[in-house]
Design a protein around this motif. Sequence first.
Motif, mmCIF file in Angstrom:
data_model
loop_
_atom_site.group_PDB
_atom_site.id
_atom_site.type_symbol
_atom_site.label_atom_id
_atom_site.label_comp_id
_atom_site.label_asym_id
_atom_site.label_seq_id
_atom_site.Cartn_x
_atom_site.Cartn_y
_atom_site.Cartn_z
ATOM 1 N N THR A 19 0.814 -1.216 0.000
ATOM 2 C CA THR A 19 0.000 0.000 0.000
ATOM 3 C C THR A 19 0.848 1.266 0.000
ATOM 4 O O THR A 19 0.580 2.204 -0.753
ATOM 5 C CB THR A 19 -0.952 0.017 1.213
ATOM 6 N N TYR A 20 1.858 1.320 0.849
ATOM 7 C CA TYR A 20 2.618 2.549 1.049
ATOM 8 C C TYR A 20 4.018 2.523 0.444
ATOM 9 O O TYR A 20 4.693 3.550 0.419
ATOM 10 C CB TYR A 20 2.730 2.858 2.554
ATOM 11 N N GLY A 21 4.455 1.367 -0.032
ATOM 12 C CA GLY A 21 5.807 1.243 -0.552
ATOM 13 C C GLY A 21 5.971 1.820 -1.948
ATOM 14 O O GLY A 21 5.010 2.213 -2.603
ATOM 15 N N ILE A 22 7.205 1.860 -2.381
ATOM 16 C CA ILE A 22 7.550 2.301 -3.731
ATOM 17 C C ILE A 22 8.328 1.182 -4.412
ATOM 18 O O ILE A 22 8.934 0.340 -3.754
ATOM 19 C CB ILE A 22 8.382 3.602 -3.713
ATOM 20 N N ASN A 23 8.300 1.185 -5.730
ATOM 21 C CA ASN A 23 9.061 0.179 -6.465
ATOM 22 C C ASN A 23 10.531 0.563 -6.506
ATOM 23 O O ASN A 23 10.875 1.673 -6.913
ATOM 24 C CB ASN A 23 8.540 0.042 -7.904
ATOM 25 N N LEU A 24 11.377 -0.344 -6.070
ATOM 26 C CA LEU A 24 12.827 -0.171 -6.182
ATOM 27 C C LEU A 24 13.371 -1.323 -7.015
ATOM 28 O O LEU A 24 12.833 -2.432 -6.992
ATOM 29 C CB LEU A 24 13.496 -0.172 -4.807
ATOM 30 N N THR A 25 14.435 -1.050 -7.735
ATOM 31 C CA THR A 25 15.070 -2.074 -8.561
ATOM 32 C C THR A 25 16.260 -2.656 -7.817
ATOM 33 O O THR A 25 17.195 -1.930 -7.461
ATOM 34 C CB THR A 25 15.528 -1.474 -9.906
ATOM 35 N N TYR A 26 16.199 -3.958 -7.571
ATOM 36 C CA TYR A 26 17.279 -4.681 -6.907
ATOM 37 C C TYR A 26 18.081 -5.436 -7.956
ATOM 38 O O TYR A 26 17.509 -6.070 -8.838
ATOM 39 C CB TYR A 26 16.712 -5.700 -5.903
ATOM 40 N N THR A 27 19.390 -5.364 -7.844
ATOM 41 C CA THR A 27 20.260 -6.136 -8.723
ATOM 42 C C THR A 27 21.077 -7.069 -7.856
ATOM 43 O O THR A 27 21.772 -6.638 -6.927
ATOM 44 C CB THR A 27 21.197 -5.217 -9.536
ATOM 45 N N THR A 28 20.966 -8.356 -8.139
ATOM 46 C CA THR A 28 21.754 -9.351 -7.420
ATOM 47 C C THR A 28 22.888 -9.805 -8.326
ATOM 48 O O THR A 28 22.731 -9.901 -9.538
ATOM 49 C CB THR A 28 20.904 -10.571 -7.016
ATOM 50 N N VAL A 29 24.042 -10.061 -7.734
ATOM 51 C CA VAL A 29 25.201 -10.518 -8.486
ATOM 52 C C VAL A 29 25.660 -11.837 -7.878
ATOM 53 O O VAL A 29 25.950 -11.915 -6.690
ATOM 54 C CB VAL A 29 26.355 -9.487 -8.434
ATOM 55 N N THR A 30 25.692 -12.870 -8.695
ATOM 56 C CA THR A 30 26.180 -14.166 -8.242
ATOM 57 C C THR A 30 27.283 -14.631 -9.179
ATOM 58 O O THR A 30 27.340 -14.240 -10.342
ATOM 59 C CB THR A 30 25.061 -15.226 -8.197
ATOM 60 N N ALA A 31 28.158 -15.454 -8.666
ATOM 61 C CA ALA A 31 29.259 -15.973 -9.469
ATOM 62 C C ALA A 31 28.834 -17.269 -10.138
ATOM 63 O O ALA A 31 28.100 -18.077 -9.573
ATOM 64 C CB ALA A 31 30.481 -16.220 -8.590
ATOM 65 N N SER A 32 29.298 -17.429 -11.357
ATOM 66 C CA SER A 32 29.021 -18.646 -12.109
ATOM 67 C C SER A 32 30.354 -19.241 -12.535
ATOM 68 O O SER A 32 31.206 -18.550 -13.113
ATOM 69 C CB SER A 32 28.168 -18.310 -13.334
ATOM 70 N N TYR A 33 30.555 -20.512 -12.251
ATOM 71 C CA TYR A 33 31.814 -21.184 -12.579
ATOM 72 C C TYR A 33 31.600 -22.141 -13.740
ATOM 73 O O TYR A 33 30.684 -22.954 -13.726
ATOM 74 C CB TYR A 33 32.332 -21.956 -11.362
ATOM 75 N N ASP A 34 32.435 -22.020 -14.755
ATOM 76 C CA ASP A 34 32.401 -22.912 -15.912
ATOM 77 C C ASP A 34 33.489 -23.958 -15.736
ATOM 78 O O ASP A 34 34.683 -23.653 -15.840
ATOM 79 C CB ASP A 34 32.616 -22.118 -17.201
ATOM 80 N N ALA A 35 33.100 -25.194 -15.453
ATOM 81 C CA ALA A 35 34.065 -26.269 -15.202
ATOM 82 C C ALA A 35 34.902 -26.601 -16.434
ATOM 83 O O ALA A 35 36.043 -27.040 -16.307
ATOM 84 C CB ALA A 35 33.338 -27.516 -14.715
ATOM 85 N N ASP A 36 34.358 -26.394 -17.627
ATOM 86 C CA ASP A 36 35.103 -26.698 -18.856
ATOM 87 C C ASP A 36 36.255 -25.725 -19.080
ATOM 88 O O ASP A 36 37.345 -26.126 -19.488
ATOM 89 C CB ASP A 36 34.175 -26.678 -20.076
ATOM 90 N N THR A 37 36.012 -24.433 -18.816
ATOM 91 C CA THR A 37 37.039 -23.421 -19.075
ATOM 92 C C THR A 37 37.777 -22.988 -17.818
ATOM 93 O O THR A 37 38.843 -22.386 -17.892
ATOM 94 C CB THR A 37 36.416 -22.169 -19.728
ATOM 95 N N GLY A 38 37.196 -23.269 -16.656
ATOM 96 C CA GLY A 38 37.794 -22.842 -15.402
ATOM 97 C C GLY A 38 37.566 -21.369 -15.105
ATOM 98 O O GLY A 38 38.162 -20.816 -14.191
ATOM 99 N N GLU A 39 36.698 -20.735 -15.874
ATOM 100 C CA GLU A 39 36.450 -19.307 -15.698
ATOM 101 C C GLU A 39 35.273 -19.054 -14.755
ATOM 102 O O GLU A 39 34.305 -19.806 -14.744
ATOM 103 C CB GLU A 39 36.173 -18.645 -17.042
ATOM 104 N N VAL A 40 35.405 -17.976 -14.011
ATOM 105 C CA VAL A 40 34.330 -17.525 -13.136
ATOM 106 C C VAL A 40 33.786 -16.226 -13.712
ATOM 107 O O VAL A 40 34.545 -15.315 -14.036
ATOM 108 C CB VAL A 40 34.837 -17.291 -11.696
ATOM 109 N N SER A 41 32.489 -16.163 -13.872
ATOM 110 C CA SER A 41 31.872 -14.939 -14.383
ATOM 111 C C SER A 41 30.758 -14.516 -13.439
ATOM 112 O O SER A 41 30.211 -15.312 -12.694
ATOM 113 C CB SER A 41 31.329 -15.154 -15.794
ATOM 114 N N GLU A 42 30.452 -13.224 -13.493
ATOM 115 C CA GLU A 42 29.362 -12.703 -12.677
ATOM 116 C C GLU A 42 28.064 -12.726 -13.472
ATOM 117 O O GLU A 42 28.050 -12.395 -14.651
ATOM 118 C CB GLU A 42 29.659 -11.269 -12.236
ATOM 119 N N VAL A 43 27.001 -13.119 -12.793
ATOM 120 C CA VAL A 43 25.681 -13.143 -13.401
ATOM 121 C C VAL A 43 24.804 -12.169 -12.623
ATOM 122 O O VAL A 43 24.664 -12.302 -11.407
ATOM 123 C CB VAL A 43 25.074 -14.562 -13.365
ATOM 124 N N GLU A 44 24.244 -11.196 -13.335
ATOM 125 C CA GLU A 44 23.370 -10.217 -12.696
ATOM 126 C C GLU A 44 21.908 -10.540 -12.984
ATOM 127 O O GLU A 44 21.572 -10.952 -14.092
ATOM 128 C CB GLU A 44 23.674 -8.799 -13.204
#
Length: 127
Positions: A19-44
């Motif tokens: 009723t009284y709130g406002i819309n805010l945009t939340y961005t979550t960042v999690t790490a993703s690991y690729d076992a084939d390449t060994g790379e870690v990337s961020e997923v938003e």
Amino acid sequence: MTTALDTQIVPKVLEVIDTYGINLTYTTVTASYDADTGEVSEVEATVVRKTSPPQGISSRMVDGDTHRIGDLVALVAGSGLSFDPVALVASNNLRVAVGGENYIVYQVQPIRSGDEVAAYKLFMRRA
């Protein structure tokens, strides 16, 4: 286990924030690991969620270290939240857009109504 108090308070928290709130945009960042390449990337992921209007932190709480002048505090309902603020805050991976400014959530306090989290109190600092 859901308690009797949970069944009363959680819906009320949702109703008041809706009723009284406002819309805010939340961005979550999690790490993703690729076992084939060994790379870690961020997923938003971005979620728009009703939140109590952010307020400046109380001057009594300002200590210059944990809480600073210019920090904001707001409440977001715990029910139906698609991310865990407590887990994301530990690594500074929860961001909020407030009035065109970006903030990082630096502290979270769960507010329990029993066994369930009725709301989360979010402490935010300009990024």
